[in-house]
Design an enzyme around this catalytic site. Structure first.
Site, PDB file in Angstrom:
ATOM      1  N   PHE A 227       8.362   9.822  66.950  1.00  0.00           N
ATOM      2  CA  PHE A 227       7.904  10.434  65.688  1.00  0.00           C
ATOM      3  C   PHE A 227       6.758  11.399  66.032  1.00  0.00           C
ATOM      4  CE2 PHE A 227       9.261   6.038  64.884  1.00  0.00           C
ATOM      5  CZ  PHE A 227      10.289   6.219  63.959  1.00  0.00           C
ATOM      6  N   SER A 250      13.051  13.775  64.522  1.00  0.00           N
ATOM      7  CA  SER A 250      14.326  14.211  63.933  1.00  0.00           C
ATOM      8  C   SER A 250      14.224  15.608  63.316  1.00  0.00           C
ATOM      9  CB  SER A 250      14.784  13.202  62.871  1.00  0.00           C
ATOM     10  OG  SER A 250      13.770  13.048  61.909  1.00  0.00           O
ATOM     11  N   ASP A 299       4.819   6.182  65.675  1.00  0.00           N
ATOM     12  CA  ASP A 299       4.036   6.625  64.504  1.00  0.00           C
ATOM     13  C   ASP A 299       4.998   7.052  63.391  1.00  0.00           C
ATOM     14  OD1 ASP A 299       1.966   7.435  62.862  1.00  0.00           O
ATOM     15  OD2 ASP A 299       1.674   9.365  63.865  1.00  0.00           O
ATOM     16  N   CYS A 339       1.453   3.779  58.253  1.00  0.00           N
ATOM     17  CA  CYS A 339       0.669   4.523  57.255  1.00  0.00           C
ATOM     18  C   CYS A 339       1.050   4.077  55.852  1.00  0.00           C
ATOM     19  CB  CYS A 339       0.830   6.028  57.448  1.00  0.00           C
ATOM     20  SG  CYS A 339       2.526   6.587  57.336  1.00  0.00           S
TER      21      CYS A 339
HETATM   22  N1  SAH Z   1       2.679  11.352  65.372  1.00  0.00           N
HETATM   23  C1  SAH Z   1       2.661  12.564  64.594  1.00  0.00           C
HETATM   24  C2  SAH Z   1       2.842  12.336  63.108  1.00  0.00           C
HETATM   25  C3  SAH Z   1       4.104  11.593  62.725  1.00  0.00           C
HETATM   26  S1  SAH Z   1       4.619  11.881  61.092  1.00  0.00           S
HETATM   27  C4  SAH Z   1       1.394  13.353  64.902  1.00  0.00           C
HETATM   28  O1  SAH Z   1       0.562  12.874  65.682  1.00  0.00           O
HETATM   29  O2  SAH Z   1       1.228  14.430  64.348  1.00  0.00           O
HETATM   30  C5  SAH Z   1       6.215  11.198  61.124  1.00  0.00           C
HETATM   31  C6  SAH Z   1       7.263  12.036  61.848  1.00  0.00           C
HETATM   32  O3  SAH Z   1       8.461  11.255  61.889  1.00  0.00           O
HETATM   33  C7  SAH Z   1       7.662  13.342  61.193  1.00  0.00           C
HETATM   34  O4  SAH Z   1       7.506  14.373  62.128  1.00  0.00           O
HETATM   35  C8  SAH Z   1       9.159  13.190  60.843  1.00  0.00           C
HETATM   36  O5  SAH Z   1       9.907  14.368  61.073  1.00  0.00           O
HETATM   37  C9  SAH Z   1       9.583  12.116  61.798  1.00  0.00           C
HETATM   38  N2  SAH Z   1      10.693  11.260  61.405  1.00  0.00           N
HETATM   39  C10 SAH Z   1      10.926  10.652  60.230  1.00  0.00           C
HETATM   40  N3  SAH Z   1      11.982   9.833  60.299  1.00  0.00           N
HETATM   41  C11 SAH Z   1      12.451   9.912  61.583  1.00  0.00           C
HETATM   42  C12 SAH Z   1      13.513   9.286  62.300  1.00  0.00           C
HETATM   43  N4  SAH Z   1      14.305   8.402  61.715  1.00  0.00           N
HETATM   44  N5  SAH Z   1      13.690   9.599  63.584  1.00  0.00           N
HETATM   45  C13 SAH Z   1      12.881  10.514  64.199  1.00  0.00           C
HETATM   46  N6  SAH Z   1      11.849  11.104  63.574  1.00  0.00           N
HETATM   47  C14 SAH Z   1      11.639  10.835  62.280  1.00  0.00           C
END
Ligand code: SAH
Length: 395
Positions: A227, A250, A299, A339
């Site tokens: 993520f 994703s 995350d 979160c």
């Molecule tokens: N760690 C990041 C913030 C994460 S926010 C930072 O430090 O900035 C959550 C992220 O998860 C988003 O970018 C979103 O696109 C992604 N996301 C949501 N569902 C997902 C999934 N099932 N698989 C992969 N990514 C996903």
């Protein structure tokens, strides 16, 4: 000013300075306030309790602003709150390593429904209540007077606005249109931020210190950043000398911006691997391939939007963390976050204990992560606490 009278026995939270009054607690409204109008909240005995924004479209019918009857909630009141919030962030920005942070965090900064993020010379605002919508001309004036921003861009979240009966906006409020990528610095690392198209207001500045702390373990390690969004944990780890970092998200735009961010910082592209994929599917794929890592960051987005979703969300957090634990080398580190405001730290620890059992691993909690100081938690408003995380040593 219109009076709103509470039902008998509903005064306690208000007296404890909680800023929300639910519609079910209201006995009568003496008049017809417009949505967003400032009203006087009275006890069932007609004693003054507080001033607040009224909105009959929202479950939270009154959002309280001021508990002192003699203090008028006028333009100067809003200006003062803006000045105090902005002054409170001065030292985050003082060392020159960071020019992005949250300047105003809604109820936690006594301004219900207003979020302001600073991205170098630009501001991104979210206006989530009709009362705050009415106050915006004064707020914009004050922000302009204090900070002279190049632009103030409204990036309000559609779902929250719909709850208040407000239309969705995505528009320039002041200054000139921000560039497609606004260049900011955090922990001395450069990021391009796409305010208009990016998630939330463009960046997750609530992980600023957690990224730095996690990266202090990364030297010479093989890191997996799940993520990743635009690469907060990835970039900090590369800077601290990680042997390799694999980032998974994703969102195509997130991966594209992350790749651009690596280039902007001049980090070794060969030490990095970006994968656009669903994290759960990718973790299973790694497991099948026998891939292992020294450090894994998890995350995810908010799995529990409300308390009623907590059970289901707990299972999702458990499954995700079990997979993460299984992919670590013995003695490796898992930095895992939630979160979801509905999930408190104790519940999160319990979820990780279950995940460890399922994974057949032993886990030590070696550090607890929190949201940073520019996302304060007001003592009378525990709902403002949402980000928590655990650094786990996994055996
Ligand atoms: N760690 C990041 C913030 C994460 S926010 C930072 O430090 O900035 C959550 C992220 O998860 C988003 O970018 C979103 O696109 C992604 N996301 C949501 N569902 C997902 C999934 N099932 N698989 C992969 N990514 C996903």
């Amino acid at each position: 000013m219109i009076d709103v009278v509470l039902k008998k026995g509903k005064e306690k939270a208000v007296l404890h300075k909680h800023p929300w009054v639910f519609s079910g607690a209201i006995d009568k409204v003496q008049g017809k306030p417009a949505n967003g109008e400032i009203i006087r909240l009275l006890s069932s005995q007609s004693a003054f309790l507080a001033y607040g924004f009224y909105n009959d479209q929202s479950r939270v019918a009154v959002r309280l602003l001021e508990w002192e009857e003699s203090i008028a909630v006028d333009a100067e009141w809003f200006r003062q709150k803006v000045r105090t919030a902005v002054a409170g962030r001065a030292h985050i920005l003082a060392d020159g390593d960071t020019d992005t942070c949250r300047l105003i965090f809604s109820e936690s900064d006594y301004l219900p429904g207003l979020i302001v993020d600073k991205y170098a010379g630009h501001l991104a605002v979210q206006v989530l209540t009709s009362g705050m919508q009415n106050a915006m001309p004064v707020i914009i004036e004050e922000l302009n007077a204090l900070l002279s921003p190049l632009s103030i861009f409204d990036k309000s979240d559609a779902t929250s606005r719909a709850h208040e009966g407000l239309e969705t906006t995505n528009a320039l409020l002041a200054g000139t249109e921000p560039p497609e990528l606004v260049m900011v610095k955090e922990n001395g690392i450069t990021y391009g931020i796409n305010i208009a198209e990016g998630q939330k207001s463009g960046f997750y500045c609530d992980q600023r210190y957690n990224r730095k702390l996690l990266a202090s373990y990364a030297k010479g390690k093989k890191v997996l950043d799940c993520f990743s969004y635009t690469g907060g944990f990835t970039l900090n780890s590369l800077r601290e000398g990680a042997a390799s970092v694999t980032s998974v998200d994703s969102s195509a735009l997130a991966i594209e911006t992350l790749t651009e961010n690596i280039r902007l910082n001049g980090f070794e592209a060969s030490a990095h691997n970006a994968i656009k994929s669903d994290v759960n599917a990718q973790l299973r794929k790694f497991r099948e391939e026998g891939e292992k890592f020294d450090i894994i960051v998890l995350d995810p987005p908010k799995y529990a939007p409300s308390r009623s979703a907590l059970d289901r969300a707990s299972r999702a957090y458990k499954d995700l963390n079990r997979l993460g634990m299984q992919l670590l080398n013995s003695g490796g580190l898992l930095a895992t976050y939630s979160c979801s405001g509905a999930m408190d730290m104790e519940t999160f620890k319990q979820v990780l204990a279950w995940a460890a059992l399922d994974a057949g691993k032993q886990v030590q909690f070696i550090y607890q992560f929190h949201q940073p100081e520019d996302h304060p938690v007001r003592a009378s408003f525990p709902e403002g606490e949402y980000l928590k995380g655990l650094l786990c040593r996994v055996w």
